[in-house]
Design a protein around this motif. Structure first.
Motif, PDB file in Angstrom:
ATOM      1  N   ASP A 141       0.691  -1.386   0.291  1.00 17.87           N
ATOM      2  CA  ASP A 141      -0.004  -0.023  -0.131  1.00 17.87           C
ATOM      3  C   ASP A 141       0.938   1.347  -0.245  1.00 17.87           C
ATOM      4  O   ASP A 141       1.909   1.441   0.914  1.00 17.87           O
ATOM      5  CB  ASP A 141      -1.133  -0.027   1.530  1.00 17.87           C
ATOM      6  CG  ASP A 141      -1.799   1.715   1.388  1.00 17.87           C
ATOM      7  OD1 ASP A 141      -3.175   1.185   0.478  1.00 17.87           O
ATOM      8  OD2 ASP A 141      -1.278   2.087   2.447  1.00 17.87           O
ATOM      9  N   ASP A 142       0.486   2.464  -1.134  1.00 21.17           N
ATOM     10  CA  ASP A 142       1.777   3.851  -1.177  1.00 21.17           C
ATOM     11  C   ASP A 142       1.398   3.933   0.526  1.00 21.17           C
ATOM     12  O   ASP A 142       2.389   4.788   0.428  1.00 21.17           O
ATOM     13  CB  ASP A 142       1.334   3.673  -2.229  1.00 21.17           C
ATOM     14  CG  ASP A 142       1.879   3.628  -3.559  1.00 21.17           C
ATOM     15  OD1 ASP A 142       2.447   2.123  -3.615  1.00 21.17           O
ATOM     16  OD2 ASP A 142       1.167   3.421  -4.967  1.00 21.17           O
ATOM     17  N   ARG A 143      -0.153   4.649   0.630  1.00 16.77           N
ATOM     18  CA  ARG A 143      -0.166   5.542   1.462  1.00 16.77           C
ATOM     19  C   ARG A 143       0.555   4.857   3.434  1.00 16.77           C
ATOM     20  O   ARG A 143       1.000   5.357   3.653  1.00 16.77           O
ATOM     21  CB  ARG A 143      -1.410   5.606   2.248  1.00 16.77           C
ATOM     22  CG  ARG A 143      -2.343   6.768   3.040  1.00 16.77           C
ATOM     23  CD  ARG A 143      -3.180   6.984   2.908  1.00 16.77           C
ATOM     24  NE  ARG A 143      -4.028   6.711   3.470  1.00 16.77           N
ATOM     25  CZ  ARG A 143      -5.459   7.152   3.707  1.00 16.77           C
ATOM     26  NH1 ARG A 143      -5.847   7.459   3.211  1.00 16.77           N
ATOM     27  NH2 ARG A 143      -6.118   5.531   3.607  1.00 16.77           N
ATOM     28  N   GLN A 144       0.212   3.425   3.358  1.00 10.93           N
ATOM     29  CA  GLN A 144       1.069   2.978   4.359  1.00 10.93           C
ATOM     30  C   GLN A 144       2.807   3.443   4.013  1.00 10.93           C
ATOM     31  O   GLN A 144       3.642   3.734   4.901  1.00 10.93           O
ATOM     32  CB  GLN A 144       0.854   1.578   4.348  1.00 10.93           C
ATOM     33  CG  GLN A 144      -0.523   0.829   5.009  1.00 10.93           C
ATOM     34  CD  GLN A 144      -0.614  -0.422   5.452  1.00 10.93           C
ATOM     35  OE1 GLN A 144       0.128  -0.879   5.283  1.00 10.93           O
ATOM     36  NE2 GLN A 144      -1.636  -0.366   6.835  1.00 10.93           N
ATOM     37  N   ARG A 145       3.419   3.521   2.779  1.00 14.69           N
ATOM     38  CA  ARG A 145       4.941   2.953   2.014  1.00 14.69           C
ATOM     39  C   ARG A 145       5.085   4.025   3.167  1.00 14.69           C
ATOM     40  O   ARG A 145       5.648   4.734   3.533  1.00 14.69           O
ATOM     41  CB  ARG A 145       5.094   2.026   1.418  1.00 14.69           C
ATOM     42  CG  ARG A 145       6.742   2.491   0.580  1.00 14.69           C
ATOM     43  CD  ARG A 145       6.616   2.108  -0.903  1.00 14.69           C
ATOM     44  NE  ARG A 145       6.626   0.801  -0.446  1.00 14.69           N
ATOM     45  CZ  ARG A 145       7.359  -0.182  -0.134  1.00 14.69           C
ATOM     46  NH1 ARG A 145       8.802  -0.001   0.089  1.00 14.69           N
ATOM     47  NH2 ARG A 145       7.606  -1.186  -0.363  1.00 14.69           N
ATOM     48  N   THR A 146       4.678   5.383   2.571  1.00 12.47           N
ATOM     49  CA  THR A 146       4.572   6.955   3.018  1.00 12.47           C
ATOM     50  C   THR A 146       4.702   7.368   4.805  1.00 12.47           C
ATOM     51  O   THR A 146       6.001   7.849   4.975  1.00 12.47           O
ATOM     52  CB  THR A 146       3.616   7.810   2.520  1.00 12.47           C
ATOM     53  OG1 THR A 146       3.349   7.629   1.011  1.00 12.47           O
ATOM     54  CG2 THR A 146       3.539   9.422   2.128  1.00 12.47           C
ATOM     55  N   VAL A 147       3.805   6.524   4.867  1.00 10.33           N
ATOM     56  CA  VAL A 147       3.397   6.648   6.799  1.00 10.33           C
ATOM     57  C   VAL A 147       4.624   6.286   7.404  1.00 10.33           C
ATOM     58  O   VAL A 147       5.668   6.651   8.254  1.00 10.33           O
ATOM     59  CB  VAL A 147       2.348   5.866   7.146  1.00 10.33           C
ATOM     60  CG1 VAL A 147       2.371   5.743   8.681  1.00 10.33           C
ATOM     61  CG2 VAL A 147       1.249   6.665   6.849  1.00 10.33           C
ATOM     62  N   LEU A 148       5.336   4.985   6.839  1.00 13.52           N
ATOM     63  CA  LEU A 148       6.044   4.711   6.918  1.00 13.52           C
ATOM     64  C   LEU A 148       8.073   4.919   6.883  1.00 13.52           C
ATOM     65  O   LEU A 148       8.840   5.327   8.059  1.00 13.52           O
ATOM     66  CB  LEU A 148       6.590   2.613   6.422  1.00 13.52           C
ATOM     67  CG  LEU A 148       7.887   1.735   6.825  1.00 13.52           C
ATOM     68  CD1 LEU A 148       7.246   2.155   8.398  1.00 13.52           C
ATOM     69  CD2 LEU A 148       8.063   0.654   6.319  1.00 13.52           C
ATOM     70  N   GLU A 149       7.877   5.696   5.896  1.00 14.52           N
ATOM     71  CA  GLU A 149       9.292   6.300   5.152  1.00 14.52           C
ATOM     72  C   GLU A 149       8.948   7.614   6.275  1.00 14.52           C
ATOM     73  O   GLU A 149      10.170   7.787   6.514  1.00 14.52           O
ATOM     74  CB  GLU A 149       8.687   6.445   4.276  1.00 14.52           C
ATOM     75  CG  GLU A 149       9.210   5.513   2.973  1.00 14.52           C
ATOM     76  CD  GLU A 149       9.234   5.654   1.417  1.00 14.52           C
ATOM     77  OE1 GLU A 149       8.819   6.356   0.951  1.00 14.52           O
ATOM     78  OE2 GLU A 149       9.923   4.549   0.821  1.00 14.52           O
ATOM     79  N   CYS A 150       7.573   8.355   5.987  1.00 14.05           N
ATOM     80  CA  CYS A 150       7.702   9.666   7.039  1.00 14.05           C
ATOM     81  C   CYS A 150       8.257   9.523   8.432  1.00 14.05           C
ATOM     82  O   CYS A 150       9.170   9.385   9.307  1.00 14.05           O
ATOM     83  CB  CYS A 150       6.352  10.186   7.448  1.00 14.05           C
ATOM     84  SG  CYS A 150       6.371  10.763   5.618  1.00 14.05           S
TER      85      CYS A 150
END
Length: 210
Positions: free
Chosen positions: A156-165
């Protein structure tokens, strides 16, 4: 209630203020109860109620645990990820420098006759210090590698973004604004993310926290 630490204040803002009906989240994050920015609040009765509720829950044998021990561990390692990466770089540079010094001692210089005692002690101390650095480096690299390996399996792109942040050390309110969700929804996304990572790293055999 004793005066909370900065870390506790951040926790209360994430866990209590984000769900409080008196909070007005946005660019300024205003509390309509205290009539000031949420970032200026240092104490609140709702924080005390949160602590009281958590204490009661810990002693309730019928309440299912929301997190597992492995989830707690993953959450802690995610929080520590930015400084662990910096510490790995520092240790690598340090070992490279120390390695060059040790090579000088055991290279051509090592063939020259030298007195015993202080010289030998110095070499032993450097060797012991180097081994401790190597041991710590391997431990940190193992933690970082397992997090990064599990993160690669997130589809999931949104979860990946949250994780990277999170792994960059960004604060939760900044992440919420970045992906366009409420703080409460971000909290739910984070729990889902941590649960996924714990499953990927440790498998399904996890112990609940009482």
């Amino acid at each position: 209630m004793n005066k909370p630490t900065l870390e506790q204040i951040d926790y209360y803002r994430d866990e209590v203020c984000s769900r409080c009906p008196g909070s007005l989240w946005g660019a300024k994050s205003i509390c309509r109860v205290h009539q000031c920015s949420i970032g200026e609040i240092e104490a609140c009765p709702q924080w005390e109620a949160k602590d009281a509720g958590a204490a009661a829950a810990r002693h309730d044998p019928y309440r299912p645990s929301a997190k597992t021990e492995d989830m707690e561990l993953v959450e802690e390692e995610l929080k520590d990820y930015p400084w662990m990466v910096r510490e790995i770089d520092r240790l690598r540079d340090l070992l490279e420098h120390v390695g060059g010094s040790m090579t000088g001692l055991y290279g051509l210089d090592g063939a020259m006759p030298k007195g015993k005692g202080r010289y030998t002690d110095s070499v032993n101390r450097e060797a012991q210090k180097r081994e401790k650095h190597w041991s710590r480096l391997r431990q940190l690299e193992a933690k970082v590698t397992r997090l990064e390996t599990a993160a690669e399996r997130i589809a999931d792109d949104r979860q990946r973004t949250v994780l990277e942040c999170i792994m960059e050390g960004q604060r939760m309110n900044h992440i919420a604004r970045h992906i366009g969700v409420s703080r409460q929804r971000l909290h739910e996304l984070k729990i889902e993310l941590v649960r996924f990572l714990a499953k990927e790293i440790f498998g399904d055999d996890r112990k609940g926290i009482s």
